[in-house]
Scaffold this motif. Structure first.
Motif, PDB file in Angstrom:
ATOM      1  N   LYS A 115      52.772  59.741   8.096  1.00 36.95           N
ATOM      2  CA  LYS A 115      52.319  59.676   9.561  1.00 36.95           C
ATOM      3  C   LYS A 115      51.047  58.936   9.553  1.00 36.95           C
ATOM      4  CE  LYS A 115      51.450  63.277  12.770  1.00 36.95           C
ATOM      5  NZ  LYS A 115      51.145  64.774  13.231  1.00 36.95           N
ATOM      6  N   VAL A 116      50.889  58.073  10.624  1.00 35.72           N
ATOM      7  CA  VAL A 116      49.869  57.430  10.959  1.00 35.72           C
ATOM      8  C   VAL A 116      49.045  57.640  12.424  1.00 35.72           C
ATOM      9  CG1 VAL A 116      50.414  55.535   9.547  1.00 35.72           C
ATOM     10  CG2 VAL A 116      51.058  55.588  12.074  1.00 35.72           C
ATOM     11  N   ALA A 117      48.103  57.167  12.827  1.00 36.03           N
ATOM     12  CA  ALA A 117      47.492  57.318  14.249  1.00 36.03           C
ATOM     13  C   ALA A 117      47.215  55.813  14.655  1.00 36.03           C
ATOM     14  CB  ALA A 117      46.546  58.349  14.151  1.00 36.03           C
ATOM     15  N   LEU A 118      47.873  55.271  15.445  1.00 35.87           N
ATOM     16  CA  LEU A 118      47.502  53.963  16.091  1.00 35.87           C
ATOM     17  C   LEU A 118      46.911  54.123  17.423  1.00 35.87           C
ATOM     18  CD1 LEU A 118      51.163  52.253  15.653  1.00 35.87           C
ATOM     19  CD2 LEU A 118      49.086  52.389  13.905  1.00 35.87           C
ATOM     20  N   SER A 119      45.937  53.064  17.643  1.00 38.11           N
ATOM     21  CA  SER A 119      45.266  52.982  18.818  1.00 38.11           C
ATOM     22  C   SER A 119      46.012  53.050  19.966  1.00 38.11           C
ATOM     23  CB  SER A 119      44.454  51.963  18.787  1.00 38.11           C
ATOM     24  OG  SER A 119      43.434  51.763  19.951  1.00 38.11           O
ATOM     25  N   SER A 120      45.599  53.674  21.171  1.00 39.98           N
ATOM     26  CA  SER A 120      46.194  53.592  22.400  1.00 39.98           C
ATOM     27  C   SER A 120      46.063  52.114  23.057  1.00 39.98           C
ATOM     28  CB  SER A 120      46.030  54.920  23.183  1.00 39.98           C
ATOM     29  OG  SER A 120      46.361  55.900  22.817  1.00 39.98           O
ATOM     30  N   ILE A 121      45.170  51.443  22.443  1.00 45.49           N
ATOM     31  CA  ILE A 121      44.810  50.237  23.249  1.00 45.49           C
ATOM     32  C   ILE A 121      45.390  49.194  22.364  1.00 45.49           C
ATOM     33  CG2 ILE A 121      43.052  48.603  23.831  1.00 45.49           C
ATOM     34  CD1 ILE A 121      41.060  50.989  24.011  1.00 45.49           C
ATOM     35  N   SER A 122      46.254  48.269  22.952  1.00 40.52           N
ATOM     36  CA  SER A 122      47.121  47.028  22.370  1.00 40.52           C
ATOM     37  C   SER A 122      46.367  46.025  23.039  1.00 40.52           C
ATOM     38  CB  SER A 122      48.612  47.218  22.576  1.00 40.52           C
ATOM     39  OG  SER A 122      49.128  46.356  21.863  1.00 40.52           O
ATOM     40  N   THR A 123      46.973  44.687  22.689  1.00 38.78           N
ATOM     41  CA  THR A 123      46.359  43.651  23.140  1.00 38.78           C
ATOM     42  C   THR A 123      47.546  42.722  23.823  1.00 38.78           C
ATOM     43  OG1 THR A 123      46.813  42.229  21.203  1.00 38.78           O
ATOM     44  CG2 THR A 123      44.749  43.383  21.246  1.00 38.78           C
ATOM     45  N   GLU A 124      47.201  42.052  25.027  1.00 41.95           N
ATOM     46  CA  GLU A 124      48.211  41.231  25.685  1.00 41.95           C
ATOM     47  C   GLU A 124      48.701  39.896  24.610  1.00 41.95           C
ATOM     48  OE1 GLU A 124      46.183  39.649  29.148  1.00 41.95           O
ATOM     49  OE2 GLU A 124      46.068  41.426  30.236  1.00 41.95           O
ATOM     50  N   ALA A 125      47.915  39.596  23.764  1.00 44.74           N
ATOM     51  CA  ALA A 125      48.313  38.512  22.948  1.00 44.74           C
ATOM     52  C   ALA A 125      49.608  38.923  21.992  1.00 44.74           C
ATOM     53  CB  ALA A 125      47.334  37.915  22.011  1.00 44.74           C
ATOM     54  N   LEU A 126      49.680  40.140  21.518  1.00 42.42           N
ATOM     55  CA  LEU A 126      50.863  40.760  20.651  1.00 42.42           C
ATOM     56  C   LEU A 126      52.056  40.783  21.673  1.00 42.42           C
ATOM     57  CD1 LEU A 126      49.451  43.230  18.382  1.00 42.42           C
ATOM     58  CD2 LEU A 126      50.560  41.090  17.734  1.00 42.42           C
ATOM     59  N   TRP A 127      51.622  41.299  22.890  1.00 39.04           N
ATOM     60  CA  TRP A 127      52.945  41.592  23.829  1.00 39.04           C
ATOM     61  C   TRP A 127      53.543  40.148  24.249  1.00 39.04           C
ATOM     62  CZ3 TRP A 127      55.355  46.168  25.738  1.00 39.04           C
ATOM     63  CH2 TRP A 127      54.814  47.301  25.074  1.00 39.04           C
ATOM     64  N   LYS A 128      52.922  39.113  24.337  1.00 39.77           N
ATOM     65  CA  LYS A 128      53.228  37.994  24.708  1.00 39.77           C
ATOM     66  C   LYS A 128      53.802  37.401  23.552  1.00 39.77           C
ATOM     67  CE  LYS A 128      49.589  36.853  28.207  1.00 39.77           C
ATOM     68  NZ  LYS A 128      48.273  36.218  28.423  1.00 39.77           N
ATOM     69  N   LYS A 129      53.617  37.516  22.433  1.00 44.29           N
ATOM     70  CA  LYS A 129      54.263  37.004  21.009  1.00 44.29           C
ATOM     71  C   LYS A 129      55.762  37.582  21.052  1.00 44.29           C
ATOM     72  CE  LYS A 129      50.819  35.704  17.733  1.00 44.29           C
ATOM     73  NZ  LYS A 129      50.457  36.121  16.205  1.00 44.29           N
ATOM     74  N   SER A 130      55.751  38.604  21.433  1.00 44.45           N
ATOM     75  CA  SER A 130      56.923  39.473  21.418  1.00 44.45           C
ATOM     76  C   SER A 130      58.225  39.180  22.625  1.00 44.45           C
ATOM     77  CB  SER A 130      56.911  40.913  21.205  1.00 44.45           C
ATOM     78  OG  SER A 130      56.444  41.518  22.472  1.00 44.45           O
ATOM     79  N   GLY A 131      57.338  38.537  23.553  1.00 45.74           N
ATOM     80  CA  GLY A 131      58.013  38.190  24.814  1.00 45.74           C
ATOM     81  C   GLY A 131      58.241  39.369  25.696  1.00 45.74           C
ATOM     82  N   ARG A 132      57.436  40.446  25.623  1.00 49.61           N
ATOM     83  CA  ARG A 132      57.649  41.834  26.372  1.00 49.61           C
ATOM     84  C   ARG A 132      56.558  41.652  27.436  1.00 49.61           C
ATOM     85  NH1 ARG A 132      59.339  47.292  23.944  1.00 49.61           N
ATOM     86  NH2 ARG A 132      57.465  46.964  22.780  1.00 49.61           N
ATOM     87  N   TYR A 133      55.693  40.883  27.464  1.00 51.14           N
ATOM     88  CA  TYR A 133      54.630  41.053  28.470  1.00 51.14           C
ATOM     89  C   TYR A 133      54.799  40.974  29.749  1.00 51.14           C
ATOM     90  CZ  TYR A 133      49.858  40.673  30.607  1.00 51.14           C
ATOM     91  OH  TYR A 133      48.892  40.729  31.242  1.00 51.14           O
ATOM     92  N   SER A 134      55.456  39.873  30.255  1.00 51.05           N
ATOM     93  CA  SER A 134      55.592  39.352  31.493  1.00 51.05           C
ATOM     94  C   SER A 134      56.949  40.399  32.047  1.00 51.05           C
ATOM     95  CB  SER A 134      55.748  37.862  31.617  1.00 51.05           C
ATOM     96  OG  SER A 134      56.989  37.386  30.927  1.00 51.05           O
ATOM     97  N   ALA A 135      57.808  40.774  31.077  1.00 57.72           N
ATOM     98  CA  ALA A 135      58.989  41.458  31.729  1.00 57.72           C
ATOM     99  C   ALA A 135      58.667  42.683  31.875  1.00 57.72           C
ATOM    100  CB  ALA A 135      59.971  40.934  30.662  1.00 57.72           C
ATOM    101  N   ASN A 136      57.555  43.343  31.496  1.00 55.78           N
ATOM    102  CA  ASN A 136      57.302  44.700  31.614  1.00 55.78           C
ATOM    103  C   ASN A 136      56.253  44.998  32.683  1.00 55.78           C
ATOM    104  OD1 ASN A 136      56.484  47.347  31.307  1.00 55.78           O
ATOM    105  ND2 ASN A 136      57.240  46.978  28.941  1.00 55.78           N
TER     106      ASN A 136
END
Length: 573
Positions: A115-136
Motif C-alpha cells: 500500500k502507498v499514498a500518492l499525492s492528489s496533486i499531479s502535473t499537466e506535464a505528465l498527462w501531456k506525455k501520456s496523451g491524456r491531457y487534452s482529451a480529458n
C-alpha cells in the motif's frame, strides 16, 4: 494481599470510570465499550440538503427513477452535502468507509500488493506525455503562484508509472504490485445520485508491473480472483461484464456492477449462458438478412472535418425507415469501433439542420459498411464491412450460445480491472533490461480500481426498505446494536455487551438517555445495523435476548447461549 485486592478491583474501576465524579472534577472515561452516548449520530431528515440533491438529479436525468440512497444516507447521519457533488462523511459514514478499506486491504494482501499514498496533486506535464491531457474534459486544473500547471488527479496511472520508472532497471525488479486508497477529483458537469457521481470521491487503485505479456495476464487473472472473493464477502449480488477500456488503454477489461435502476450503465446478459457485456462491447449473433435496399446514414467526426457515411442493408419497404432513431437502428459503439482512428460524434446529439450544415463544410469522407453487405460489395468496399452495425435489441440472439437471448439491465459500476499493456510504460519510459533483449523493453501494466465511496452509495441504493438502510455485515458501521428496556440493570447490559464483544462481535450499546426504547428501535432501523439485540421483558423474566434482523426477516428470542445464535445470524449477512 493489597496487591491481590487491587488486581480484582481495577477492572471494575475501568469499567465504570466514565460514570464517576470526584468533587468538582470528572475522571477521564476509560470504558472501552462502544456507546452511542459518545458517538455522534445526527439522524433525521435534512430538508434543504435533500431538496437540493433531488433538484440536481432531476436536472441531470429528468425521467430517471428517483434514487433514494443519498436521502437515506443523509437521514441516517452518514454524510452531509456541502456543495454540488461534494460531501462530508460523518462518524457513521467514516466507520463504513474504514470497514470497506479494511476489507480491501485484506484482499489486496492476497495478491502481495503493497500500500502507498500518492499525492492528489499531479502535473499537466505528465498527462501531456501520456496523451491524456487534452482529451480529458473532466480534469480539475489548479494554478499555483508560479503558474506551474497542476491538476487534481482523477486517477494515477501517470504518477505511479513515472515513480516506478525511476526505480527499476532490470526484469529482476519485477513484479511490482502497488495500491492506494485515496481521494480523486473530476470536474463533473452534472453531479447526481449522491455518492454515485460526485466531484470528489474515494477510489482504490491497484497498479501492477510485469516484464512479459504472459506474466501480466497471469497477474490480471489473480486480481480478478481477488475481486471476486472481495465482492463475495460483501454478500451483495453483483455482475461481472466484459467491458471496453476507453481512454484508459488496453484491450482487456472487466467491470463489476450492482444491478439497480439508478445505474447509468446498460449491462446485457444472456438467459442461456454466462455471457455478460456492457453496452459498449455487447454483440449479438450476426445473422444474414435479405436486403431490399441500402440505407445510408450520416455522422460526423468530433473535429467536424470528416463526414462518415454509414451503409446498412434494410429489408422491406424503404418508406418505413423515413423516421430514423439511432438507438433502434444502429449501434453507435460499433460505428466508433469501425472508424477507430476517428473520435466520432454521432447525430444523436445534433439537429438535422445542424448536421447538414456541418457536413457541407467537411473536407474528408469515410464510408462504413455493415458486415451483412459484404457479399454485395466490391473487394475494396468489402474490406470496410468488418463490423455488425445494427443496434442490439432485447431478445436478440446471444453470440456465444445457440439458444440464449440478450436482456439489458441498468448497472452501477463499482469496480473495473484493466490490462493496460504498455499504454503508459512506453511514453513514460518505464523500461527494464531482460535476458532476451539487448535493448530495454517496456513493462506490461495493469490497473484495477474499486470505487470506495460509490460502493457505499450503491450498497445503500440496493439494501434499503421503507424503514431505512440494511447494511451487509462486512461494512456495517456496527454489526450489532444492543439496547435495554428501562429497569434492566446496567451491570447486566454490560455483561451481555462483554460476552458479545468477547466472541468477536462488533457491537455498540445504545445508552442514550431521554430516548424511549421505541424511538431507539426506529433509529436503529433507519441506520441499518444488521442485528438489533434487545434486553426487554423476556430478559427480565427468562434471561432471553430478543433479536431482530430485517434483512433476513428474523425476529425471535435467544436464551443463554445468545452469542452463538447471533454469530450464526451474522454469518448469513
Amino acid at each position: 494481599m493489597a496487591a491481590r485486592t487491587w488486581r480484582a478491583v481495577r477492572p471494575l474501576i475501568s469499567r465504570h470510570a466514565s460514570r464517576w465524579n470526584c468533587g468538582h472534577g470528572r475522571f477521564i472515561a476509560t470504558d472501552s465499550r462502544n456507546r452511542l452516548s459518545r458517538f455522534w449520530t445526527p439522524t433525521g431528515l435534512v430538508e434543504a440538503d435533500l431538496k437540493a440533491q433531488d433538484a440536481q438529479q432531476k436536472d441531470a436525468k429528468p425521467n430517471a427513477p428517483k434514487d433514494h440512497s443519498y436521502s437515506f444516507l443523509a437521514r441516517a447521519g452518514y454524510l452531509r452535502q456541502v456543495q454540488s457533488g461534494i460531501f462530508h462523511l460523518l462518524p457513521l459514514g467514516l466507520r463504513v468507509q474504514n470497514k470497506l478499506e479494511a476489507l480491501i486491504d485484506k484482499h489486496m494482501s492476497s495478491v502481495a500488493a503493497a500500500k502507498v499514498a500518492l499525492s492528489s496533486i499531479s502535473t499537466e506535464a505528465l498527462w501531456k506525455k501520456s496523451g491524456r491531457y487534452s482529451a480529458n474534459s473532466e480534469l480539475l486544473r489548479v494554478k499555483d503562484r508560479r503558474d506551474s500547471g497542476f491538476l487534481l488527479a482523477p486517477t494515477h496511472e501517470e504518477e505511479i508509472t513515472a515513480m516506478v520508472a525511476a526505480s527499476i532497471k532490470s526484469y529482476k525488479d519485477l513484479p511490482i504490485r502497488l495500491y492506494q486508497i485515496g481521494r480523486k477529483y473530476r470536474d463533473e458537469r452534472r453531479p447526481r445520485n449522491g455518492l454515485l457521481r460526485a466531484k470528489e470521491f474515494v477510489m482504490k487503485d491497484l497498479y501492477t508491473f510485469d516484464y512479459t505479456h504472459e506474466n501480466a495476464l497471469e497477474t490480471y487473472e489473480a486480481v480478478r480472483s481477488a475481486y471476486n472473493n472481495l465482492f463475495d464477502e460483501l454478500n451483495i449480488p453483483y455482475t461481472v461484464a466484459q467491458a471496453d477500456s476507453g481512454n484508459m488503454g488496453g484491450k482487456l477489461s472487466h467491470e463489476y456492477h450492482f444491478i439497480h435502476h439508478s445505474g447509468e450503465d446498460k449491462i446485457w446478459s444472456c438467459d442461456g449462458c454466462e455471457y455478460v457485456a456492457n453496452e459498449e462491447l455487447v454483440q449479438h449473433k450476426t445473422e444474414e438478412k435479405p436486403s431490399d435496399h441500402v440505407m445510408v446514414y450520416t455522422a460526423i467526426s468530433a473535429d467536424h472535418k470528416t463526414r462518415i457515411n454509414i451503409h446498412v442493408g434494410m429489408p422491406g419497404a424503404k418508406d418505413q425507415y423515413n423516421t430514423f432513431v439511432w438507438d433502434q437502428h444502429l449501434n453507435p459503439h460499433a460505428i466508433r469501433s469501425a472508424v477507430e482512428a476517428l473520435e466520432v460524434e454521432l447525430a444523436t446529439g445534433l439537429e438535422q439542420d445542424t448536421l447538414a450544415h456541418l457536413v457541407s463544410n467537411t473536407t474528408n469522407t469515410v464510408n462504413v459498411y455493415d458486415i451483412r453487405l459484404r457479399s454485395q460489395l466490391d473487394s475494396a468496399e468489402a474490406d470496410k464491412a468488418s463490423h455488425d452495425l445494427e443496434a442490439i435489441l432485447p431478445g436478440d440472439t446471444c453470440p456465444k450460445c445457440e439458444k440464449g437471448h440478450l436482456t439489458p439491465a441498468p448497472g452501477i459500476e463499482v469496480g473495473h480491472t484493466f490490462h493496460l499493456g504498455t499504454r503508459y510504460s512506453k511514453p513514460l519510459n518505464a523500461v527494464v533490461a531482460t535476458p532476451e533483449n539487448a535493448e530495454k523493453v517496456a513493462v506490461h501494466m495493469g490497473c484495477h480500481g474499486i470505487g470506495v465511496s460509490r460502493l457505499i452509495g450503491a450498497a445503500a441504493a440496493l439494501l434499503h426498505d421503507e424503514k431505512g438502510l440494511n447494511w451487509p455485515r462486512a461494512i456495517a458501521p456496527f454489526e450489532v446494536i444492543l439496547m435495554a428496556a428501562p429497569g434492566v440493570p446496567e451491570e447486566e447490559v454490560a455483561e451481555v455487551y462483554d460476552t458479545l464483544s468477547g466472541a468477536g462481535v462488533d457491537v455498540v450499546l445504545d445508552d442514550r438517555t431521554g430516548k424511549s426504547l421505541g424511538w431507539k428501535l426506529k433509529d436503529a432501523d433507519l441506520i441499518g445495523y444488521p442485528v438489533v439485540a434487545i434486553l426487554g421483558k423476556a430478559w427480565k423474566t427468562e434471561r432471553k435476548v430478543e433479536v431482530q434482523c430485517r434483512r433476513l426477516g428474523v425476529k425471535g428470542e435467544l436464551m443463554a447461549e445468545y452469542q452463538d445464535g447471533l454469530t450464526k445470524f451474522l454469518g448469513r449477512l
